[in-house]
Design a protein around this motif. Structure first.
Motif, PDB file in Angstrom:
ATOM      1  N   ARG A  73       9.995   6.994   8.782  1.00  0.00           N
ATOM      2  CA  ARG A  73       9.912   6.034   7.676  1.00  0.00           C
ATOM      3  C   ARG A  73       9.122   4.793   8.055  1.00  0.00           C
ATOM      4  NH1 ARG A  73      15.353   4.640   6.628  1.00  0.00           N
ATOM      5  NH2 ARG A  73      14.527   3.248   5.064  1.00  0.00           N
ATOM      6  N   ALA A  74       8.786   4.665   9.336  1.00  0.00           N
ATOM      7  CA  ALA A  74       7.972   3.539   9.802  1.00  0.00           C
ATOM      8  C   ALA A  74       7.343   3.926  11.133  1.00  0.00           C
ATOM      9  CB  ALA A  74       8.827   2.291   9.970  1.00  0.00           C
ATOM     10  N   GLU A 109       0.331  -1.019  11.961  1.00  0.00           N
ATOM     11  CA  GLU A 109       1.520  -0.635  11.198  1.00  0.00           C
ATOM     12  C   GLU A 109       1.086   0.408  10.180  1.00  0.00           C
ATOM     13  OE1 GLU A 109       4.880  -2.514   8.175  1.00  0.00           O
ATOM     14  OE2 GLU A 109       3.454  -3.841   9.171  1.00  0.00           O
ATOM     15  N   ARG A 112       2.217   3.130   3.743  1.00  0.00           N
ATOM     16  CA  ARG A 112       2.828   4.212   2.964  1.00  0.00           C
ATOM     17  C   ARG A 112       1.781   4.808   2.056  1.00  0.00           C
ATOM     18  NH1 ARG A 112       8.852   3.514   2.540  1.00  0.00           N
ATOM     19  NH2 ARG A 112       9.247   1.975   4.116  1.00  0.00           N
TER      20      ARG A 112
END
Length: 136
Positions: A73-74, A109, A112
């Protein structure tokens, strides 16, 4: 001439189509918008329950930075090296086949929607490590 609109937009609950309310000049009609549903992406704001930081030593040959994980999820990568690293979403990163290049000291990072497959890397020269943190 620019499109002009006198009204607004609504979303059809059954079809998820974006609908025009009011008059539109030079744009899509209500019928056209109904025929083309617009998907809505709802962000997952659930807090991460796990974060697994790992240090991956730099290498002049391809290394796995993170294994596949459908629950990802990250993902964060910090290039803690004085050398650039080529990162690939997939196997066998090379200087000619990569997703992006991270400069020395760069931070990444993952946006999404998240890629959940294997991530590999290869440095220009081996000196340091990648600090990789995956959250689920």
């Amino acid at each position: 001439m620019a499109n002009a609109m006198n009204g607004g937009f609504t979303r059809d609950v059954d079809t998820n189509a974006l609908l025009v309310t009011g008059a539109v000049t030079g744009g899509l009609t209500d019928t056209q918008l109904r025929a083309t549903p617009v998907p809505v992406s709802v962000p997952d704001n659930t807090p991460l329950t796990t974060a697994a930081p790992v240090s991956v030593p730099s290498s002049a040959t391809v290394v796995t930075l993170m294994v596949s994980n459908a629950a990802r999820r990250a993902l964060f990568i910090f290039n803690n090296s004085t050398s650039a690293v080529y990162v690939k979403f997939g196997s066998t990163a090379t200087a000619a086949d990569f997703t992006f290049k991270m400069a020395a000291g760069a931070f990444y990072e993952m946006p999404r929607p998240l890629y959940t497959g294997i991530i590999t890397g290869i440095w220009v020269s081996a000196d340091g490590a990648a600090l990789v943190t995956e959250g689920a």
